[in-house]
Motif scaffolding. Structure first.
Motif, short mmCIF file in Angstrom:
data_model
loop_
_atom_site.label_atom_id
_atom_site.label_comp_id
_atom_site.label_asym_id
_atom_site.label_seq_id
_atom_site.Cartn_x
_atom_site.Cartn_y
_atom_site.Cartn_z
N GLN A 1 27.64 31.49 13.13
CA GLN A 1 29.00 31.83 13.85
C GLN A 1 30.22 31.61 12.12
OE1 GLN A 1 28.39 28.97 17.29
NE2 GLN A 1 28.05 30.37 18.91
N TRP A 2 29.50 30.80 11.64
CA TRP A 2 30.29 29.76 10.92
C TRP A 2 29.81 31.17 9.84
CZ3 TRP A 2 32.80 25.41 9.70
CH2 TRP A 2 33.07 24.85 8.63
N ILE A 3 29.33 31.43 8.87
CA ILE A 3 29.34 32.54 8.04
C ILE A 3 30.66 33.92 8.69
CG2 ILE A 3 27.99 35.09 7.31
CD1 ILE A 3 25.53 33.64 7.51
N GLU A 4 30.77 33.96 9.81
CA GLU A 4 32.05 35.20 10.53
C GLU A 4 32.95 33.99 10.16
OE1 GLU A 4 31.29 38.11 11.36
OE2 GLU A 4 29.39 37.79 10.87
N LYS A 5 34.06 33.38 10.76
CA LYS A 5 34.23 32.39 10.05
C LYS A 5 34.96 32.25 8.89
CE LYS A 5 35.23 29.60 14.65
NZ LYS A 5 35.64 28.17 14.99
N MET A 6 33.85 31.92 8.28
CA MET A 6 34.14 31.91 6.22
C MET A 6 34.31 33.35 5.69
SD MET A 6 34.27 28.69 5.60
CE MET A 6 34.85 28.37 7.64
N LYS A 7 34.07 34.24 6.93
CA LYS A 7 34.23 35.07 5.83
C LYS A 7 35.49 35.85 6.62
CE LYS A 7 32.02 38.65 7.42
NZ LYS A 7 30.53 39.92 8.82
N ASN A 8 35.79 35.61 7.96
CA ASN A 8 37.93 35.85 7.77
C ASN A 8 38.27 34.68 7.21
OD1 ASN A 8 39.42 36.85 10.06
ND2 ASN A 8 39.96 35.37 10.83
N LEU A 9 38.14 33.79 6.88
CA LEU A 9 38.92 32.90 6.09
C LEU A 9 38.77 33.65 4.86
CD1 LEU A 9 40.08 29.97 5.43
CD2 LEU A 9 38.17 29.01 4.73
N GLY A 10 37.90 34.63 3.55
CA GLY A 10 37.81 34.88 3.03
C GLY A 10 38.88 35.63 2.92
N LEU A 11 39.02 36.53 3.52
CA LEU A 11 39.93 37.92 3.38
C LEU A 11 41.55 37.27 4.05
CD1 LEU A 11 38.79 40.31 5.78
CD2 LEU A 11 38.69 40.75 3.57
N ILE A 12 41.67 35.89 4.73
CA ILE A 12 43.08 34.90 5.13
C ILE A 12 43.31 34.35 3.34
CG2 ILE A 12 44.23 33.34 5.89
CD1 ILE A 12 42.50 33.80 8.55
N LEU A 13 42.86 33.99 3.00
CA LEU A 13 42.58 33.19 1.63
C LEU A 13 43.74 34.79 0.23
CD1 LEU A 13 42.89 31.12 0.04
CD2 LEU A 13 40.75 30.95 -0.54
N MET A 14 42.49 35.61 0.88
CA MET A 14 42.56 36.74 -0.35
C MET A 14 44.28 37.19 -0.01
SD MET A 14 40.59 37.78 -2.64
CE MET A 14 40.62 39.02 -3.04
N GLU A 15 44.60 37.65 1.13
CA GLU A 15 45.88 37.83 0.97
C GLU A 15 46.62 37.05 1.03
OE1 GLU A 15 49.10 38.92 5.46
OE2 GLU A 15 47.27 37.88 5.78
N ALA A 16 46.42 35.45 0.80
CA ALA A 16 47.40 34.28 0.65
C ALA A 16 47.93 34.03 -0.81
CB ALA A 16 47.39 32.70 1.21
N MET A 17 46.63 34.35 -1.23
CA MET A 17 46.81 34.44 -3.23
C MET A 17 47.89 35.87 -3.31
SD MET A 17 42.60 32.94 -3.67
CE MET A 17 42.32 33.15 -5.36
N SER A 18 47.36 37.38 -2.59
CA SER A 18 48.46 38.21 -2.99
C SER A 18 49.74 38.01 -3.04
CB SER A 18 47.72 39.98 -2.87
OG SER A 18 48.16 39.56 -1.11
N VAL A 19 49.65 37.48 -2.35
CA VAL A 19 50.97 36.93 -2.39
C VAL A 19 51.45 36.35 -3.71
CG1 VAL A 19 52.94 35.67 -1.13
CG2 VAL A 19 51.31 37.25 -0.40
N GLY A 20 51.22 35.40 -3.54
CA GLY A 20 50.83 34.48 -5.31
C GLY A 20 50.84 35.27 -6.17
N LEU A 21 50.29 35.89 -6.27
CA LEU A 21 49.66 37.35 -7.84
C LEU A 21 50.95 38.20 -7.57
CD1 LEU A 21 46.51 37.56 -7.83
CD2 LEU A 21 47.38 37.34 -9.77
N GLY A 22 52.26 37.75 -6.54
CA GLY A 22 52.94 38.97 -6.61
C GLY A 22 52.92 40.41 -5.99
N MET A 23 51.97 40.84 -5.50
CA MET A 23 51.07 41.89 -5.08
C MET A 23 51.85 42.76 -4.09
SD MET A 23 47.08 41.09 -4.93
CE MET A 23 46.83 43.38 -5.14
N THR A 24 51.66 43.75 -4.14
CA THR A 24 52.55 44.98 -3.05
C THR A 24 51.88 44.39 -2.18
OG1 THR A 24 52.52 46.94 -3.83
CG2 THR A 24 54.09 45.56 -4.67
N ARG A 25 52.42 45.20 -1.07
CA ARG A 25 51.48 45.26 0.71
C ARG A 25 50.77 46.40 -0.13
NH1 ARG A 25 50.13 42.70 4.54
NH2 ARG A 25 49.34 44.07 6.33
N GLU A 26 51.36 47.49 -0.40
CA GLU A 26 50.15 48.24 -0.84
C GLU A 26 48.75 48.43 -1.80
OE1 GLU A 26 49.81 53.25 -3.16
OE2 GLU A 26 52.07 52.21 -2.67
#
Length: 350
Positions: free
Chosen positions: A135-160
């Motif tokens: 259960q914890w692994i599934e939550k951390m996998k999802n958190l990884g994707l959430i954090l990655m998205e947040a970091m992509s915005v910080g880097l100025g990445m386009t949606r594509e």
């Protein structure tokens, strides 16, 4: 005294996102990755505090077992990567680390324990142990994707650009470690875990649920014109770099995050992995989760990072910054993991 920043991921996990708050979170992440390579991530809105407490209780139950019971799931039963590693079996910088652990990796299709990393995970025969950790692994996998998205915005990445990057991490070849630290003996010439900036922390994004022991996790901050403040009389292990060691003590409702070499490549050195070590004087347990790229991911400098570097006058071809060569993550991982264990398993991957 320097301290790592605390960043709240709540704006990205709320049902109705406030774009202004999301932007502030992304900007804070970007600054932390440039300045520290480490930060605290407040996940109080994402998890129930009782979850990691239960994981710790289960870990304590396992590590308290007789040695012969723990050895039933030893690394040697599988691919020399998945399973229990005994005290001082893990090696960092040529020295045995004073900890024991269970290592788990993403399950693979058609497992074959004769192939590096391609065995099966081994679980203790303790009620609800695997269920709770899954259960914890599934939550951390999802958190990884959430954090990655947040970091992509910080880097100025386009949606594509973000969607292209997401496709490289959406089947993460994750790693989970359940670590037990006995007190560091006075005559031990190494560390609970020696200074490193990738293996044994693998190499992308790590989420560490830390135990209450203070002054255990130490982070090296590069600072020119300063002298290293060596803690507790232990070797600095900083080479010729100027800087200071600081404590990354536990903060309630937070995990400690750090970035690894894959982020260095993706950002062409804009984000840097940071040297850190564990000097554990208590008797407690740490549960790091490593959100890794897909096994087949091609990791190469991102256009958004190159745009940022160019705008700062730091072209990849400048004298002080070389273009990072692309790597296939699975090849990189196989090359790293084999050097991490003491004689008896190490030779399998050399």
């Amino acid at each position: 005294m320097a301290r790592l920043p605390i960043i709240d991921i709540a704006p990205y996990v709320e049902a109705n996102r406030d774009l202004t708050k999301c932007r502030a979170t992304s900007d804070a992440l970007h600054s932390a990755c440039i300045e520290y390579g480490f930060f605290y991530l407040d996940i109080s809105q994402y998890i129930d505090p009782s979850e990691p407490e239960e994981l710790t209780r289960l870990a304590r139950e396992f590590f308290a077992l007789p040695q012969e019971d723990k050895d039933k799931i030893r690394l040697e039963n599988q691919d020399y990567a998945r399973g229990y590693q005994r005290l001082k079996q893990n090696v960092t910088n040529g020295k045995a680390d004073n900890h024991e652990a269970i290592d788990l990796y993403k399950p693979v299709e058609s497992p074959d324990k004769s192939k590096p990393l391609w065995g099966e995970n081994q679980w203790p025969d303790i009620p609800r142990f695997q269920q709770k950790y899954d259960q914890w692994i599934e939550k951390m996998k999802n958190l990884g994707l959430i954090l990655m998205e947040a970091m992509s915005v910080g880097l100025g990445m386009t949606r594509e650009e973000w969607m292209q990057l997401r496709a490289q991490v959406d089947d993460s070849f994750w790693v989970m470690r359940i670590i037990g630290y006995p007190p560091l003996p006075n005559d031990h010439d190494g560390f609970s875990c020696g200074a490193h900036n990738n293996v044994p922390d693998i190499d992308y994004l790590s989420f560490l649920h830390a135990d209450p022991t203070r002054s255990a996790l130490q982070v090296f901050l590069r600072q020119s014109g300063t002298s290293v403040s060596d803690l507790d009389g232990l070797p600095a292990e900083h080479g010729a770099e100027e800087g200071i060691w600081i404590n990354a003590d536990p903060v309630p409702n937070c995990v400690v995050c750090n970035i690894g070499e894959m982020w260095e490549i993706w950002t062409n050195g804009l984000y840097k992995s940071t040297l850190h070590r564990v000097v554990h004087k208590g008797s407690n347990y740490r549960i790091p989760f490593f959100f890794e790229p897909n096994f087949t991911a091609n990791v190469a400098p991102l256009p958004a990072a190159l745009r940022l570097l160019s705008s700062q006058g730091n072209e990849p071809t400048s004298n002080d910054r070389k273009a990072h060569k692309p790597v296939v993550y699975g090849d990189f991982l196989l090359g790293k993991v084999g050097s991490n264990f003491a004689t008896g398993s190490k030779g399998k991957y050399d």
